[in-house]
Design an enzyme around this catalytic site. Structure first.
Site, PDB file in Angstrom:
ATOM      1  N   LYS A  69      48.446  39.059  44.818  1.00  0.00           N
ATOM      2  CA  LYS A  69      49.611  38.208  45.081  1.00  0.00           C
ATOM      3  C   LYS A  69      49.229  36.763  45.357  1.00  0.00           C
ATOM      4  CE  LYS A  69      50.376  40.158  49.655  1.00  0.00           C
ATOM      5  NZ  LYS A  69      49.298  39.473  50.362  1.00  0.00           N
ATOM      6  N   LYS A 104      41.863  43.423  39.941  1.00  0.00           N
ATOM      7  CA  LYS A 104      43.100  43.855  40.615  1.00  0.00           C
ATOM      8  C   LYS A 104      44.191  42.785  40.528  1.00  0.00           C
ATOM      9  CE  LYS A 104      43.526  43.488  45.116  1.00  0.00           C
ATOM     10  NZ  LYS A 104      44.431  43.505  46.255  1.00  0.00           N
ATOM     11  N   LYS A 124      36.424  37.814  49.038  1.00  0.00           N
ATOM     12  CA  LYS A 124      37.149  36.650  49.587  1.00  0.00           C
ATOM     13  C   LYS A 124      36.175  35.510  49.894  1.00  0.00           C
ATOM     14  CE  LYS A 124      41.433  38.245  49.855  1.00  0.00           C
ATOM     15  NZ  LYS A 124      42.808  38.054  50.092  1.00  0.00           N
TER      16      LYS A 124
END
Ligand code: ATP
Ligand code: LTN
Length: 334
Positions: free
Chosen positions: A201, A198, A116
């Site tokens: 969303k 991955k 992140k």
């Protein structure tokens, strides 16, 4: 529904982006039906969500959208405690305490933090760093025995267990040490366009993910265009054939068939067959969920009432644990 001896299950999803088939196959699907054996708490972790900047109106809408999807997927609010993290102040309170039982070095090793920070290099805030401590607080507040999550949360669960054990070693058995529940198939669905990463969303590429609210024709188009390879031979090999392996994992998770049985069944058939079946299965799964979603979403007062009741029930349990923690620390009772 709660009885003293029933073990507790807890999990949560950040109300960021749009729910994907990865969230469903890795997490949500496995929450269903657990209420028979467990006291179940399922959250929308809106405190976690603000570690990445969110738009105010969109965040509020999304909490109702995700809650309606939880219900549409089959989580009955009468049998599961459904709530929003920010409605229960004990999460942030316990997180503060647990910060002092967590080492900087431990947080530095978290791969989600590294990923992140790389993705949001302009906003590497302290909340992003201490994110796993808040997650530990979520879990330990409810004395959760089991935590059903996808594979990417395994490291955070291990840290939660370490924090609980460390606290218990100093203060006695205050916290239940939780066990992860990670499904054998579907725990890590990869992107359709980048099958080496991955499915997420909050990703930027619309075509990389299958969203729970995608219409059937969009699902079919995205699956048909999923990246595979050129040899057109169906086999499961994540390193050599990541795209085809991902489609096989999805189909296995959707149909309950084992991957080797699928490989046998598709032998000699091209990728088009596999993609056709994946698309069909996804559409069959999503169609009733979407119908139910639209009904529930049209009842905002009902959704608000579910959240109000959920917060009340959650706060009752959270307060008991926080009192025990304060007592263990030597804080003067209120
Ligand atoms: P974001 O992209 O917004 O960071 P995310 O898609 O990773 O989010 P989370 O809110 O972090 O979603 O995760 C919710 C749950 O879904 C977790 O249990 C997580 O392990 C699971 N999950 C997320 N992505 C996948 C995936 N691609 N495959 C399987 N499980 C997943
Ligand atoms: N970090 C999790 C979301 C999350 C969670 C939790 C999951 C926050 N608190 C407690 C299980 C239990 C994620 O999926 N990114």
């Amino acid at each position: 529904m709660s009885s003293e001896k029933r073990p507790t299950v807890l999990s949560g999803i950040q109300p960021s982006g749009r729910l994907t088939i990865g969230n469903y196959l890795g997490a949500l699907k496995h929450w269903l039906g657990l209420h028979d054996r467990f006291d179940c708490y399922y959250m929308l972790v809106d405190l976690h969500a603000i570690t990445v900047r969110q738009d105010r109106d969109a965040l509020r809408e999304r909490c109702h959208e995700f809650l309606a999807l939880y219900i549409a997927c089959g989580l009955d609010p009468a049998q599961n405690v459904l709530f929003v993290q920010s409605h229960v102040p004990q999460h942030a309170e316990l997180a503060w305490v647990l910060n002092t039982y967590t080492q900087m070095g431990e947080l530095n090793r978290m791969t989600q933090f590294k990923d992140k920070s790389a993705k949001h290099a302009d906003n590497i805030n302290a909340g992003l760093f201490t994110y796993p401590v808040l997650m530990a607080a979520d879990i330990l507040l409810y004395q959760a025995d089991r935590v059903p999550v996808g594979d990417d949360q395994k490291q955070h669960l291990e840290l939660t267990r370490d924090i609980a054990q460390r606290f218990n070693k100093v203060h006695g058995p205050v916290f239940t040490v939780p066990e992860p529940m990670i499904p054998p198939v579907g725990a890590r669905i990869m992107g359709l366009q980048t099958p080496t990463a991955k499915m997420s969303k909050s990703g930027d590429a619309e075509t990389d993910a299958l969203y729970l609210l995608d219409p059937p024709e969009v699902v079919t188009r995205k699956v048909k265009r999923a990246v595979t390879d050129t040899d057109n031979a169906i086999g499961f090999d994540v390193a050599a054939k990541p795209g085809v392996s991902n489609l096989l994992s999805m189909l296995a998770a959707l149909s309950g068939e084992a991957i080797p049985a699928l490989v046998d069944r598709f032998e000699g058939k091209g990728y088009g067959h596999l993609k056709g079946e994946v698309a069909e299965r996804v559409v069959a799964l999503l169609t009733p969920i979407q119908t139910r979603y639209h009904e529930v979403r049209a009842a905002p007062d009902y959704l608000q009432q579910v959240l109000r009741e959920g917060a009340q029930r959650a706060a009752g349990k959270a307060a008991i644990t926080l009192d025990r923690v304060h007592d263990a620390l030597g804080y003067i009772p209120r």
